[in-house]
Design a protein around this motif. Sequence first.
Motif, PDB file in Angstrom:
ATOM      1  N   LEU A 168       0.928  -1.188   0.046  1.00 46.61           N
ATOM      2  CA  LEU A 168      -0.003   0.059  -0.002  1.00 46.61           C
ATOM      3  C   LEU A 168       0.836   1.258   0.131  1.00 46.61           C
ATOM      4  CD1 LEU A 168      -2.948   0.922   0.509  1.00 46.61           C
ATOM      5  CD2 LEU A 168      -2.325   0.917   2.815  1.00 46.61           C
ATOM      6  N   GLU A 169       0.618   2.101  -0.777  1.00 46.74           N
ATOM      7  CA  GLU A 169       1.472   3.495  -0.902  1.00 46.74           C
ATOM      8  C   GLU A 169       0.362   4.420  -0.607  1.00 46.74           C
ATOM      9  OE1 GLU A 169       4.254   4.777  -1.478  1.00 46.74           O
ATOM     10  OE2 GLU A 169       5.395   2.921  -1.963  1.00 46.74           O
ATOM     11  N   GLU A 170       0.751   5.420   0.227  1.00 44.99           N
ATOM     12  CA  GLU A 170       0.004   6.512   0.739  1.00 44.99           C
ATOM     13  C   GLU A 170       0.677   7.731   0.696  1.00 44.99           C
ATOM     14  OE1 GLU A 170      -3.218   5.487   3.865  1.00 44.99           O
ATOM     15  OE2 GLU A 170      -1.774   4.281   4.398  1.00 44.99           O
ATOM     16  N   GLY A 171      -0.403   8.721  -0.071  1.00 42.00           N
ATOM     17  CA  GLY A 171       0.575  10.058   0.068  1.00 42.00           C
ATOM     18  C   GLY A 171      -0.720  11.209   0.552  1.00 42.00           C
ATOM     19  N   TYR A 172      -0.369  12.134   0.128  1.00 40.38           N
ATOM     20  CA  TYR A 172      -1.379  13.279   0.364  1.00 40.38           C
ATOM     21  C   TYR A 172      -2.702  13.108  -0.258  1.00 40.38           C
ATOM     22  CZ  TYR A 172      -3.539  17.724   0.704  1.00 40.38           C
ATOM     23  OH  TYR A 172      -4.395  18.710   0.867  1.00 40.38           O
ATOM     24  N   ARG A 173      -3.793  12.382   0.505  1.00 37.40           N
ATOM     25  CA  ARG A 173      -5.086  12.176   0.048  1.00 37.40           C
ATOM     26  C   ARG A 173      -5.051  11.435  -1.062  1.00 37.40           C
ATOM     27  NH1 ARG A 173      -8.267  17.715   0.288  1.00 37.40           N
ATOM     28  NH2 ARG A 173      -7.562  18.650   2.168  1.00 37.40           N
ATOM     29  N   PHE A 174      -4.180  10.159  -1.005  1.00 34.58           N
ATOM     30  CA  PHE A 174      -3.968   9.504  -2.131  1.00 34.58           C
ATOM     31  C   PHE A 174      -3.551   8.144  -1.710  1.00 34.58           C
ATOM     32  CE2 PHE A 174      -0.312   7.423  -4.378  1.00 34.58           C
ATOM     33  CZ  PHE A 174      -0.783   7.199  -5.545  1.00 34.58           C
ATOM     34  N   ILE A 175      -3.995   7.058  -2.248  1.00 33.09           N
ATOM     35  CA  ILE A 175      -3.921   5.688  -1.751  1.00 33.09           C
ATOM     36  C   ILE A 175      -3.531   4.822  -3.158  1.00 33.09           C
ATOM     37  CG2 ILE A 175      -6.319   5.092  -1.819  1.00 33.09           C
ATOM     38  CD1 ILE A 175      -5.688   3.457   0.779  1.00 33.09           C
ATOM     39  N   GLU A 176      -2.562   3.983  -3.053  1.00 39.16           N
ATOM     40  CA  GLU A 176      -2.447   3.262  -4.185  1.00 39.16           C
ATOM     41  C   GLU A 176      -2.141   1.942  -3.613  1.00 39.16           C
ATOM     42  OE1 GLU A 176      -0.018   3.921  -8.224  1.00 39.16           O
ATOM     43  OE2 GLU A 176       1.210   3.765  -6.457  1.00 39.16           O
ATOM     44  N   ILE A 177      -2.508   0.967  -4.361  1.00 41.95           N
ATOM     45  CA  ILE A 177      -2.070  -0.458  -4.228  1.00 41.95           C
ATOM     46  C   ILE A 177      -1.185  -1.011  -5.509  1.00 41.95           C
ATOM     47  CG2 ILE A 177      -4.416  -1.438  -5.019  1.00 41.95           C
ATOM     48  CD1 ILE A 177      -3.181  -3.893  -2.886  1.00 41.95           C
ATOM     49  N   ALA A 178      -0.111  -1.399  -5.204  1.00 35.37           N
ATOM     50  CA  ALA A 178       1.069  -1.724  -6.461  1.00 35.37           C
ATOM     51  C   ALA A 178       1.764  -3.198  -5.966  1.00 35.37           C
ATOM     52  CB  ALA A 178       1.899  -0.674  -6.375  1.00 35.37           C
ATOM     53  N   PRO A 179       2.048  -3.735  -6.895  1.00 37.74           N
ATOM     54  CA  PRO A 179       3.043  -4.890  -6.651  1.00 37.74           C
ATOM     55  C   PRO A 179       4.290  -4.484  -5.558  1.00 37.74           C
ATOM     56  CG  PRO A 179       2.428  -4.991  -8.776  1.00 37.74           C
ATOM     57  CD  PRO A 179       2.024  -3.680  -8.337  1.00 37.74           C
ATOM     58  N   THR A 180       4.540  -5.342  -4.789  1.00 35.94           N
ATOM     59  CA  THR A 180       5.656  -5.002  -4.069  1.00 35.94           C
ATOM     60  C   THR A 180       6.971  -4.949  -4.863  1.00 35.94           C
ATOM     61  OG1 THR A 180       4.829  -6.659  -2.340  1.00 35.94           O
ATOM     62  CG2 THR A 180       7.011  -5.849  -1.706  1.00 35.94           C
ATOM     63  N   LEU A 181       7.242  -5.493  -5.748  1.00 38.13           N
ATOM     64  CA  LEU A 181       8.261  -5.279  -6.651  1.00 38.13           C
ATOM     65  C   LEU A 181       8.129  -3.794  -7.464  1.00 38.13           C
ATOM     66  CD1 LEU A 181      10.605  -7.200  -6.912  1.00 38.13           C
ATOM     67  CD2 LEU A 181       9.425  -8.084  -9.238  1.00 38.13           C
ATOM     68  N   ALA A 182       7.338  -3.240  -7.439  1.00 36.89           N
ATOM     69  CA  ALA A 182       7.199  -1.988  -8.250  1.00 36.89           C
ATOM     70  C   ALA A 182       7.816  -0.919  -7.384  1.00 36.89           C
ATOM     71  CB  ALA A 182       5.611  -1.437  -8.326  1.00 36.89           C
ATOM     72  N   ASP A 183       8.951  -0.752  -7.394  1.00 34.74           N
ATOM     73  CA  ASP A 183       9.688   0.115  -6.495  1.00 34.74           C
ATOM     74  C   ASP A 183      11.009   0.797  -7.432  1.00 34.74           C
ATOM     75  OD1 ASP A 183      10.674   0.905  -3.596  1.00 34.74           O
ATOM     76  OD2 ASP A 183      12.341   0.316  -4.686  1.00 34.74           O
ATOM     77  N   LYS A 184      11.112   2.084  -7.408  1.00 34.91           N
ATOM     78  CA  LYS A 184      12.117   2.795  -8.152  1.00 34.91           C
ATOM     79  C   LYS A 184      13.448   2.179  -7.711  1.00 34.91           C
ATOM     80  CE  LYS A 184       9.633   6.545 -10.170  1.00 34.91           C
ATOM     81  NZ  LYS A 184       9.745   7.929 -10.437  1.00 34.91           N
ATOM     82  N   GLY A 185      13.707   2.084  -6.405  1.00 36.40           N
ATOM     83  CA  GLY A 185      15.177   1.544  -5.775  1.00 36.40           C
ATOM     84  C   GLY A 185      15.480   0.243  -6.540  1.00 36.40           C
ATOM     85  N   GLN A 186      14.301  -0.695  -6.225  1.00 33.74           N
ATOM     86  CA  GLN A 186      14.493  -1.870  -6.781  1.00 33.74           C
ATOM     87  C   GLN A 186      14.703  -2.058  -8.352  1.00 33.74           C
ATOM     88  OE1 GLN A 186      12.354  -5.386  -5.031  1.00 33.74           O
ATOM     89  NE2 GLN A 186      11.187  -3.981  -3.966  1.00 33.74           N
ATOM     90  N   ALA A 187      13.990  -1.319  -9.101  1.00 40.22           N
ATOM     91  CA  ALA A 187      14.204  -1.167 -10.464  1.00 40.22           C
ATOM     92  C   ALA A 187      15.538  -0.673 -10.660  1.00 40.22           C
ATOM     93  CB  ALA A 187      13.287  -0.008 -10.885  1.00 40.22           C
ATOM     94  N   ILE A 188      16.040   0.399 -10.073  1.00 45.51           N
ATOM     95  CA  ILE A 188      17.729   0.779 -10.460  1.00 45.51           C
ATOM     96  C   ILE A 188      18.498  -0.278 -10.162  1.00 45.51           C
ATOM     97  CG2 ILE A 188      19.554   2.580  -9.552  1.00 45.51           C
ATOM     98  CD1 ILE A 188      17.355   4.156 -10.544  1.00 45.51           C
ATOM     99  N   ALA A 189      18.652  -1.043  -9.168  1.00 42.72           N
ATOM    100  CA  ALA A 189      19.360  -1.996  -8.619  1.00 42.72           C
ATOM    101  C   ALA A 189      19.403  -3.058  -9.868  1.00 42.72           C
ATOM    102  CB  ALA A 189      19.009  -2.570  -7.505  1.00 42.72           C
ATOM    103  N   MET A 190      18.163  -3.385 -10.322  1.00 43.83           N
ATOM    104  CA  MET A 190      18.043  -4.634 -11.206  1.00 43.83           C
ATOM    105  C   MET A 190      18.679  -4.089 -12.510  1.00 43.83           C
ATOM    106  SD  MET A 190      16.308  -5.543 -14.130  1.00 43.83           S
ATOM    107  CE  MET A 190      14.674  -4.395 -14.130  1.00 43.83           C
TER     108      MET A 190
END
Length: 267
Positions: A168-190
Motif C-alpha cells: 500500500l502506498e499512501e500520500g497526501y489524499r492518495f492511496i495506491e495498491i501496487a506489486p511489492t516489486l514496483a519500486d524505483k530503488g529495486q528497479a535501479i538495482a536490477m
Amino acid sequence: MQLAHRLGQAMARGQRVWLFLDYDGTLAEFAPTPDVVLPNPQVIDLLRSLARLAELRITILSGRRLAHIRQLVPVAGIALSGTYGIEMITREGQAVDLLDYDSQRPVLDRIRPQWAALIEGRQGFYLEDKGWTLAIHARRAEPHEGEHVLAEARKVIQRAAPPDTFRLEEGYRFIEIAPTLADKGQAIAMLLERYAWPGAKPVYIGDDDKDEPAFAMINRHGGVSILVSNEERPTQAGYRLPDPAQVHRWLRTVLESYRQAGSAAAG
Ligand SMILES: [Mg+2]
C-alpha cells in the motif's frame, strides 16, 4: 550548474554517465489529471539530442504505465520503464516485464469494483487504473469525506490483497495498491545489474517520495542524486533543482559541456 559542467567534462573525458529520469514533476510539469498524456515537444527535442551522445545512456523511470511513457517519449535509443520499473522497453526496443501480469491482475480486479462503489456519487475523487496498480486520488474531495473514503479503501485492500506480493502506498489524499516489486530503488538495482555498463556513473533526477528509494540506490552505487523541489526538504538526494524548467536548463548545460569538450578534443 557547476555539477552539470563537471558531468559534461567527465563525459568528454570518456566517463560514461547513465542518466535515470523521472517524468512527471521532473521533466514536465504535472498534468491536470494523471491519465492525461500530453507530449512535450521541448522535452522530446532535448532527450533526442542527449540520446545522440555516445557516452550517455538514458532511462526514463516513471510510475506511469509504460504505454503512456511511450507516447510521451517517442525517442529512439532511450530505455523506458513504467509502473516503477516493472514494465520496460530496452533501448533496443525489447519489451521486458519483471512480473507476470496475468498472475497479478486478479487481485486488482477484486479491488476495483469495491473502490468504484466507494467513490460513486461522491465529488472530487478519481480512480486511476494503471493496469499493474490501482489508485484513488482525493485531492479535490472535501477533506473529511476524503479521509473516510481512503480509510474504507484501505480496509478493502486488507481483505483482498496478499500482503507479501502487494503493498500500500499512501500520500497526501492518495492511496495506491501496487506489486511489492514496483519500486524505483529495486528497479535501479536490477537495471544496473542486468544491463551493467562498466565505468558508468549513475545519475538520478526525481521529484517525489517514490524517487527516494532510487536516490538511496544511486548513492549506494557512487552516483549523483538530484531532487526536483522548489524548497528544501528532507531527502536522500545530494543535490536539488527547483523545477522542470531548471532540469531542462541543467540538461542543456550537460549537453553543451559535452559538445564543447568533444569539439575541443577533436580540434
Ligand atoms: Mg515525479
